[in-house]
Scaffold this active site. Structure first.
Site, short mmCIF file in Angstrom:
data_model
loop_
_atom_site.label_atom_id
_atom_site.label_comp_id
_atom_site.label_asym_id
_atom_site.label_seq_id
_atom_site.Cartn_x
_atom_site.Cartn_y
_atom_site.Cartn_z
N LYS A 142 -7.80 -1.86 6.51
CA LYS A 142 -8.33 -2.19 5.19
C LYS A 142 -8.31 -3.68 4.90
O LYS A 142 -9.11 -4.19 4.14
CB LYS A 142 -7.52 -1.46 4.09
CG LYS A 142 -6.06 -1.87 4.06
CD LYS A 142 -5.26 -1.12 3.00
CE LYS A 142 -4.92 0.28 3.39
NZ LYS A 142 -3.93 0.41 4.50
N HIS A 158 6.13 0.90 1.70
CA HIS A 158 5.44 -0.39 1.70
C HIS A 158 6.05 -1.20 0.56
O HIS A 158 5.92 -0.83 -0.60
CB HIS A 158 3.93 -0.21 1.48
CG HIS A 158 3.13 -1.43 1.80
ND1 HIS A 158 3.42 -2.67 1.26
CD2 HIS A 158 2.07 -1.63 2.62
CE1 HIS A 158 2.57 -3.57 1.74
NE2 HIS A 158 1.75 -2.97 2.57
N GLU A 205 2.85 -1.39 9.50
CA GLU A 205 1.41 -1.42 9.19
C GLU A 205 1.01 -2.82 8.71
O GLU A 205 0.54 -2.98 7.58
CB GLU A 205 1.10 -0.39 8.09
CG GLU A 205 1.43 1.04 8.46
CD GLU A 205 1.44 1.96 7.23
OE1 GLU A 205 1.14 1.50 6.11
OE2 GLU A 205 1.77 3.14 7.40
N ASP A 208 -6.61 -10.25 -4.92
CA ASP A 208 -5.41 -10.54 -4.13
C ASP A 208 -4.58 -11.67 -4.77
O ASP A 208 -3.74 -12.26 -4.10
CB ASP A 208 -5.83 -10.92 -2.69
CG ASP A 208 -4.70 -10.76 -1.69
OD1 ASP A 208 -3.83 -9.89 -1.91
OD2 ASP A 208 -4.67 -11.50 -0.70
N1 PLP Z 1 -0.29 -0.06 4.64
C1 PLP Z 1 -0.72 0.41 3.45
C2 PLP Z 1 -0.54 1.86 3.16
C3 PLP Z 1 -1.30 -0.44 2.50
O1 PLP Z 1 -1.71 0.03 1.32
C4 PLP Z 1 -1.46 -1.81 2.84
C5 PLP Z 1 -2.05 -2.75 1.88
O2 PLP Z 1 -2.44 -2.45 0.80
C6 PLP Z 1 -1.04 -2.25 4.11
C7 PLP Z 1 -0.44 -1.36 4.97
C8 PLP Z 1 -1.19 -3.67 4.56
O3 PLP Z 1 -0.34 -4.49 3.82
P1 PLP Z 1 -0.19 -6.04 4.17
O4 PLP Z 1 -1.52 -6.64 4.23
O5 PLP Z 1 0.67 -6.55 3.08
O6 PLP Z 1 0.53 -6.14 5.49
#
Ligand code: PLP
Length: 453
Positions: A75, A204, A279, A336
């Protein structure tokens, strides 16, 4: 010009990637590209995607958290060339939807390297995951548990708990995560009663984590839930520490966050058979992307219009309009909490004037920077962009993100700096008919060989 800049071109997926003999050096490259464009009267904004930088981030992860398998959060930036390079490095993927699962599977990523990590899933997407053999998925409530059971024959569930750093740039636990002490144990019991396999716990701490002690608190809760789950007959084997890692320089450097996580893992999960995954999104995606935009229009105005200070009525200010904006890559300003900072691509000394930088659309919301002191630019000049962040607690304190006229806050804002790849292209649009910046992929010969593509 192009042959002088690059050794040759290779192909990754549908993209052409320019290979350089030496490791990529972005600033001189950006200048050379801009000069080449000037010669062709081409003023399109461009995004350099430096795959050397991606590889550096991968090596940093492996050095600091070797026991934790990264599953890149698609994402954050679903650029297929970057995703494919990560796939070649053996990274797994956190997918939030059917489309994201398809993107990574089209690249030949096996289903075991995918976690469907959206606690709130569309029914048809769950069925699609089953069809594709994707079994690992997160949940955080009883209704979701029952929905998954109806639409997937053999899910392997990971219970997402709500543990958050309240100062994170984007806290997530308002929307997701089971309360870890009362609600999460009840969900483990409910899953056992329904005969649904729970194989782990995830969390998270919030994207853009500022207080890494949240990881330790979360790992402590995960340990309790592991023991409880094992007692209920669940085959608990995975701890997923989510995302939240910085995408560049940060007041708490990644190395310090990683040291805290290593120590907490040693304390709560010393057994080697527990599989640790994460993640990371912005950790990988931010650095490789550098945006260079062109000044498409300019007008001189009384400086007072910009500074809102009557004493500046006789002084000059400047308003510039560039060809990327809040509806494009700079959507990170809205989504963001980012503070992009541009600087002229070519350093030329000159008197500095109060300036405002606008995006190209007809919407006055489309403002990128305000009350910026910058040397005068002409139409056709180029700006190169970085992104800064401030702690949420600081934003809350002042109730406004406009910080430029408070010198003391400049230090705080400068404490978190990254490039333009995280949560930028992912949500950009072509509103008003303005195209996204042209991607230019570059990679040094050594990284190309390391990817083995
Ligand atoms: N995992 C989940 C379920 C998320 O919702 C997000 C970001 O919204 C991420 C991972 C990635 O987070 P980051 O970019 O802070 O590493």
């Amino acid at each position: 010009m192009e042959t002088a800049m690059y050794m040759r071109r290779e192909v990754i997926g549908d993209s052409k990637v320019n290979v350089t003999e030496q490791p990529v050096d972005v600033l001189p490259l950006a200048r050379a590209i801009a000069e080449a464009k000037n010669m062709k009267d081409n003023d399109e904004a461009f995004m350099i995607i430096n795959l050397d930088a991606l590889y550096e981030r991968f090596k940093l992860w492996k050095r600091e958290l070797p026991q934790i398998e990264p599953f890149y959060a698609v994402k954050c930036n679903s650029d297929e060339t970057m995703v494919q390079a990560l796939a070649a490095l053996g990274v797994g993927f956190d997918c939030a939807s059917r489309e994201e699962i398809d993107i990574v599977m089209r690249m030949g990523v096996a289903q075991e390297r995918i976690i469907y990590a959206n606690p709130c899933k569309t029914r048809s997407f769950i069925a699609h995951a089953e069809e594709k053999g994707v079994t690992m998925m997160t949940f955080d409530n009883a209704e979701e548990l029952e929905k998954i059971a109806k639409h997937h024959k053999c899910p392997e569930l990971i219970l997402r708990i709500a543990v958050s750093d309240p100062t994170a740039t984007c806290p997530l636990n308002l929307k997701f995560g089971a309360e870890p002490v009362k609600q999460a144990p009840e969900l483990l019991k409910r899953a056992a009663d329904l005969g649904i396999a729970v194989i782990g716990v995830s969390f998270h701490v919030g994207s853009g984590c500022n207080d890494p002690s949240a990881y330790r608190v979360a790992l402590g809760h995960a340990r309790n839930l592991f023991d409880l789950g094992l007692g209920l007959g669940h085959k608990m084997e995975i701890v997923d520490i989510g995302g939240g890692f910085p995408g560049g320089e940060h007041h708490t450097p990644f190395e310090q966050i990683a040291a805290l996580i290593r120590s907490a893992v040693g304390e709560f999960f010393p057994e080697p058979e527990v599989r640790l995954i994460a993640e990371p999104g912005r950790f990988f995606a931010a650095r490789p992307f550098t945006l260079v935009a062109n000044v498409i229009a300019h007008t001189a105005v009384p400086a007072e219009k910009i500074t809102k200070n009557a004493c500046d009525a006789a002084a000059t200010g400047h308003m510039y309009y560039i060809n990327d904006g809040v509806y494009g890559s700079f959507n990170c300003i809205l989504f963001d909490h980012a503070h992009p900072t541009g600087r002229p691509l070519f350093d030329i000394e000159g008197e500095k004037y109060p300036s405002t930088i606008w995006g190209p659309t007809c919407d006055s919301l489309d403002q990128i920077e305000d009350k910026k002191m910058m040397r005068a630019l002409d139409v056709g000049d180029w700006l190169i962009y970085e992104v800064r962040y401030i702690c949420r607690s600081i934003i809350d304190r002042y109730r406004t993100p406009t910080i430029d006229n408070r010198p003391d806050d400049r230090n705080l804002i400068a404490r978190s700096l990254q490039d333009m790849g995280a949560y930028t292209c992912a949500a950009s649009t072509t509103f008003n008919g303005f195209q996204r910046p042209t991607p230019i992929y570059v990679i040094g010969e050594r990284t190309w060989k390391a990817l083995g593509m």
